[in-house]
Design an enzyme around this catalytic site. Structure first.
Site, PDB file in Angstrom:
ATOM      1  N   GLY A 271       0.974  -1.127   0.188  1.00 24.50           N
ATOM      2  CA  GLY A 271       0.107  -0.034  -0.044  1.00 24.50           C
ATOM      3  C   GLY A 271       0.858   1.286   0.137  1.00 24.50           C
ATOM      4  O   GLY A 271       1.997   1.314   0.128  1.00 24.50           O
ATOM      5  N   GLU A 294       8.180  -9.167   2.481  1.00 30.68           N
ATOM      6  CA  GLU A 294       7.515 -10.132   1.470  1.00 30.68           C
ATOM      7  C   GLU A 294       7.410  -9.429   0.054  1.00 30.68           C
ATOM      8  O   GLU A 294       7.606 -10.309  -0.896  1.00 30.68           O
ATOM      9  CB  GLU A 294       5.981  -9.812   2.161  1.00 30.68           C
ATOM     10  CG  GLU A 294       4.771 -10.849   1.609  1.00 30.68           C
ATOM     11  CD  GLU A 294       3.744 -10.534   2.270  1.00 30.68           C
ATOM     12  OE1 GLU A 294       3.429 -11.094   3.231  1.00 30.68           O
ATOM     13  OE2 GLU A 294       2.862 -10.145   1.552  1.00 30.68           O
ATOM     14  N   ASN A 384      -9.064  -6.302   1.443  1.00 32.37           N
ATOM     15  CA  ASN A 384      -7.946  -7.021   0.991  1.00 32.37           C
ATOM     16  C   ASN A 384      -7.814  -8.327   1.720  1.00 32.37           C
ATOM     17  O   ASN A 384      -8.490  -9.424   1.226  1.00 32.37           O
ATOM     18  CB  ASN A 384      -6.572  -6.214   1.012  1.00 32.37           C
ATOM     19  CG  ASN A 384      -6.659  -4.925   0.119  1.00 32.37           C
ATOM     20  OD1 ASN A 384      -7.588  -4.934  -0.754  1.00 32.37           O
ATOM     21  ND2 ASN A 384      -5.791  -4.000   0.580  1.00 32.37           N
ATOM     22  N   LYS A 408     -12.287   8.779   4.629  1.00 35.66           N
ATOM     23  CA  LYS A 408     -13.394   9.452   4.013  1.00 35.66           C
ATOM     24  C   LYS A 408     -13.724  10.934   4.560  1.00 35.66           C
ATOM     25  O   LYS A 408     -14.734  11.088   5.138  1.00 35.66           O
ATOM     26  CB  LYS A 408     -14.713   8.496   4.267  1.00 35.66           C
ATOM     27  CG  LYS A 408     -14.236   7.058   3.777  1.00 35.66           C
ATOM     28  CD  LYS A 408     -14.116   6.927   2.084  1.00 35.66           C
ATOM     29  CE  LYS A 408     -13.701   5.468   2.056  1.00 35.66           C
ATOM     30  NZ  LYS A 408     -12.727   5.318   0.635  1.00 35.66           N
TER      31      LYS A 408
HETATM   32  N1  COA Z   1     -12.865   2.622   7.095  1.00 29.91           N
HETATM   33  C1  COA Z   1     -13.133   2.814   5.788  1.00 29.91           C
HETATM   34  N2  COA Z   1     -12.275   2.556   4.817  1.00 29.91           N
HETATM   35  C2  COA Z   1     -11.166   2.752   5.206  1.00 29.91           C
HETATM   36  C3  COA Z   1     -10.665   2.898   6.440  1.00 29.91           C
HETATM   37  C4  COA Z   1     -11.462   2.692   7.351  1.00 29.91           C
HETATM   38  N3  COA Z   1     -11.481   2.493   8.658  1.00 29.91           N
HETATM   39  N4  COA Z   1      -9.103   2.716   6.595  1.00 29.91           N
HETATM   40  C5  COA Z   1      -8.925   2.842   5.126  1.00 29.91           C
HETATM   41  N5  COA Z   1      -9.906   2.935   4.402  1.00 29.91           N
HETATM   42  C6  COA Z   1      -9.972   2.553   3.038  1.00 29.91           C
HETATM   43  C7  COA Z   1      -9.346   4.084   2.435  1.00 29.91           C
HETATM   44  O1  COA Z   1     -10.244   5.248   2.302  1.00 29.91           O
HETATM   45  C8  COA Z   1      -8.913   3.648   1.048  1.00 29.91           C
HETATM   46  O2  COA Z   1     -10.041   3.460   0.254  1.00 29.91           O
HETATM   47  P1  COA Z   1     -10.042   4.182  -1.261  1.00 29.91           P
HETATM   48  O3  COA Z   1      -9.035   3.299  -2.212  1.00 29.91           O
HETATM   49  O4  COA Z   1     -11.371   4.012  -1.625  1.00 29.91           O
HETATM   50  O5  COA Z   1      -9.258   5.597  -1.135  1.00 29.91           O
HETATM   51  C9  COA Z   1      -8.238   2.196   1.180  1.00 29.91           C
HETATM   52  O6  COA Z   1      -9.026   1.810   2.439  1.00 29.91           O
HETATM   53  C10 COA Z   1      -6.785   2.082   1.198  1.00 29.91           C
HETATM   54  O7  COA Z   1      -6.404   2.917   2.364  1.00 29.91           O
HETATM   55  P2  COA Z   1      -4.981   3.791   2.255  1.00 29.91           P
HETATM   56  O8  COA Z   1      -5.403   4.903   3.391  1.00 29.91           O
HETATM   57  O9  COA Z   1      -4.945   4.373   1.065  1.00 29.91           O
HETATM   58  O10 COA Z   1      -3.649   2.741   2.761  1.00 29.91           O
HETATM   59  P3  COA Z   1      -3.251   2.019   2.085  1.00 29.91           P
HETATM   60  O11 COA Z   1      -3.162   1.914   0.297  1.00 29.91           O
HETATM   61  O12 COA Z   1      -1.797   1.926   2.710  1.00 29.91           O
HETATM   62  O13 COA Z   1      -3.843   0.479   2.705  1.00 29.91           O
HETATM   63  C11 COA Z   1      -4.757  -1.439   4.089  1.00 29.91           C
HETATM   64  C12 COA Z   1      -4.009   0.209   3.780  1.00 29.91           C
HETATM   65  C13 COA Z   1      -4.724  -1.477   5.409  1.00 29.91           C
HETATM   66  C14 COA Z   1      -6.206  -1.572   3.390  1.00 29.91           C
HETATM   67  C15 COA Z   1      -3.604  -2.197   3.664  1.00 29.91           C
HETATM   68  O14 COA Z   1      -2.325  -1.927   4.428  1.00 29.91           O
HETATM   69  C16 COA Z   1      -3.803  -3.917   3.573  1.00 29.91           C
HETATM   70  O15 COA Z   1      -4.633  -4.269   2.849  1.00 29.91           O
HETATM   71  N6  COA Z   1      -3.326  -4.225   4.812  1.00 29.91           N
HETATM   72  C17 COA Z   1      -3.595  -5.568   5.164  1.00 29.91           C
HETATM   73  C18 COA Z   1      -2.619  -6.637   4.379  1.00 29.91           C
HETATM   74  C19 COA Z   1      -1.318  -6.241   5.075  1.00 29.91           C
HETATM   75  O16 COA Z   1      -1.004  -5.788   5.943  1.00 29.91           O
HETATM   76  N7  COA Z   1      -0.285  -6.859   4.064  1.00 29.91           N
HETATM   77  C20 COA Z   1       1.037  -6.557   4.269  1.00 29.91           C
HETATM   78  C21 COA Z   1       1.665  -7.931   4.515  1.00 29.91           C
HETATM   79  S1  COA Z   1       3.531  -8.139   4.491  1.00 29.91           S
END
Ligand code: COA
Length: 509
Positions: A271, A294, A384, A408
């Site tokens: 991300g 990873e 995800n 949001k």
């Molecule tokens: N409620 C609703 N939506 C939320 C939210 C919440 N509390 N927190 C984040 N989001 C949404 C954001 O608004 C964004 O939506 P959009 O794409 O429509 O704009 C989306 O989730 C991604 O969030 P962003 O702030 O851009 O962060 P990111 O790209 O760094 O992703 C995770 C954050 C948590 C989704 C991502 O880190 C993830 O999938 N983590 C789980 C897997 C993981 O940690 N893998 C690493 C392994 S080594």
């Protein structure tokens, strides 16, 4: 003309058009596919499967398959196979908008799983017979051994366990990937496992090539298609602040003598925020770092280019199209610095614990006591998946979760009274970071953690609401004393959001 990427004569005779290969797959089959974070996934057969699902649907016949992969893949797999409903079951991770929608609408069954567990679960037969392994490779050597492409993921397990093998030989993948992979499988049986001899990030313990049972190969498909990874957003002010807090924390650990100046191996999640932290590290003053992680993102390439990072071990690339051009240009140097391992090794608890990794992953929401939700929006729909975050969170020396304090336009707080889905418990989480600060949860009781999280991480407009909940809970005899919670209100932020579209607004107010 013979394909210079297919040097084994027996396998060369199995080259077939994809239209022919797709006919071999029966309805209901289980496929173990390559692919990890948009890298190294099969590009031709998934599209053909999607087309076939549509054709069969028009004839009133069902055609759906079960798809197991390393982790997320690309549009040719997850998007088209979800849109056409060609996949009925998906495991162990996805990060695709179309797949997400079908999963959250109940069309696709999805099992979200720790990535280091995939190998054992598949080998022990929990997913039944794997009918076909469908694996993208860069090249097939004369002896039939494989040179994987831009990811390793669960390839070794699917190739070992599947009844039949289909290989996609992708000429788009750079041949100079040869030598970057380190193929080493965990002993299949519990009780017979031996230590994994990785003592340092750059130890190579396996072979650059993957041997397979050649008699299982039923088809070879030739492709010339790019991995399709999305570009990263340029780090915004919020992301830079998050990176700054993490750097300050690490500085403090160096000063306290708990970390060397080169730190311990870094793990960086998927991300935009994770990538922004790597950008921040590149501007910081730590030198001679290593990474046991990873995925290799653009930010990791920046660190390798600047010389701040000496070596990176991972299971896949997750680079933008621009990053891909840079990677191919400097591949001879990167080959000395990058090692790609199977995900059961890149994410193995034994190695992560031994190396004392610093894990930095994004979160969806965290609660005042330090429980972290990485996967679910409002506790229900999946975003995800847990990916490798659990593998690293439980076993690293430092486990840090990071997110902007709100989502949001401020209507959602990432800090809530009670997380609606808990992927990482307070026992695993050492630090929570937002743009407002770094909550250090080590050596603190739940009530002490709550003070730290609210004061350091919550957005200012949410702090009074969180304190109001916390203080009333502490006075409420039925809320308990150790980790006070009022069940009737613990999800108040979420019920407000569902009713009014804003966590701060109660219905009717
Ligand atoms: N409620 C609703 N939506 C939320 C939210 C919440 N509390 N927190 C984040 N989001 C949404 C954001 O608004 C964004 O939506 P959009 O794409 O429509 O704009 C989306 O989730 C991604 O969030 P962003 O702030 O851009 O962060 P990111 O790209 O760094 O992703 C995770 C954050 C948590 C989704 C991502 O880190 C993830 O999938 N983590 C789980 C897997 C993981 O940690 N893998 C690493 C392994 S080594």
């Amino acid at each position: 003309m013979a394909n210079p990427r297919i040097l084994n004569k027996v396998l060369e005779s199995k080259i077939m058009p994809v239209e022919e290969v797709v006919g071999m797959i029966p309805n209901g089959a289980t496929l173990g596919m390559s692919g990890f974070t948009g890298a190294g996934y099969p590009k031709a057969l998934p599209v053909a499967l999607a087309k076939r699902a549509l054709d069969e649907k028009l004839r009133g016949k069902p055609f759906r398959v079960r798809v197991l992969t390393g982790a997320s893949t690309g549009p040719e797999q997850d998007t088209v196979m979800s849109m056409t409903e060609a996949q009925s079951f998906r495991f162990p991770y996805q990060g695709d908008a179309a797949a997400r929608e079908k999963i959250n609408n109940g069309v696709i069954e999805y099992q979200d799983m720790h990535l280091s567990h995939v190998g054992s679960l598949v080998r022990y037969g929990y997913y039944g017979k794997i009918d076909f392994a469908v694996i993208e490779v860069t090249k097939i050597n004369a002896d039939g051994s494989l040179i994987y492409s831009s990811s390793v993921g669960g390839n070794n397990v699917y190739l070992e366990h599947a009844e039949k093998i289909i290989l996609e030989v992708n000429s788009w993948q750079d041949e100079r990937l040869e030598g970057m992979h380190d193929n080493f499988s965990v002993e299949p049986k519990h009780g017979e496992r031996v230590p994994i001899p990785i003592m340092r990030t750059d130890d190579r313990v396996g072979s650059p090539y993957q041997k397979i049972d050649l008699s299982k190969v039923v088809a070879i498909i030739e492709t010339n298609d790019p991995d399709r990874n999305a570009a990263f957003k340029a780090p915004e002010d919020v992301h830079k602040k998050i990176a700054g807090h993490i750097l300050d924390f690490l500085d403090g650990e160096v000063k306290a003598g708990r970390l060397p100046k080169s730190l311990t191996p870094l793990q960086s999640g998927v991300g935009n925020i994770a990538n922004a932290v790597l950008v921040g590290l590149n501007e910081g003053h730590f030198e001679n770092m290593t990474s046991y992680t990873e995925v290799i993102q653009d930010g990791m390439l920046d660190l390798l280019d600047s010389g701040k990072l000496r070596v990176a071990s991972a299971t896949a690339f997750s680079v933008s199209p621009e990053g891909q051009i840079r990677f191919n240009k400097n591949i001879d140097r990167y080959r000395k610095q990058i090692i790609l391992r199977p995900q059961e090794i890149s994410n193995h608890p034994e190695v992560i614990r031994r190396l004392g990794c610093i894990a930095m992953n994004g979160f969806v929401e965290a609660d005042i006591y330090g429980h972290v939700n990485s996967t679910h929006i409002a506790g229900k729909g999946i975003e995800n998946g847990i990916g490798g975050s659990g593998d690293f969170a439980r076993n690293s020396a430092y486990t840090i979760f990071m997110s902007p304090a709100t989502a949001k336009d401020g209507k959602i707080s990432a800090i809530v009274p009670f997380a609606t889905h808990i992927d990482h418990t307070e026992h695993d989480v050492h630090g929570i970071v937002t743009e407002y600060g770094f909550a250090d949860l080590r050596m603190r009781s739940p009530k002490e953690k709550a003070k730290e999280v609210i004061e350091k991480c919550a957005a200012p407009e949410y702090r009074p609401l969180l304190w109001d909940y916390m203080k009333r809970a502490m006075k409420n005899p039925s809320a308990g004393v150790h980790s006070p919670h009022m069940f009737s209100e613990a999800f108040g932020f979420h019920t407000n959001y569902l009713a009014t579209g804003d966590m701060r607004k109660k219905p009717g107010k």
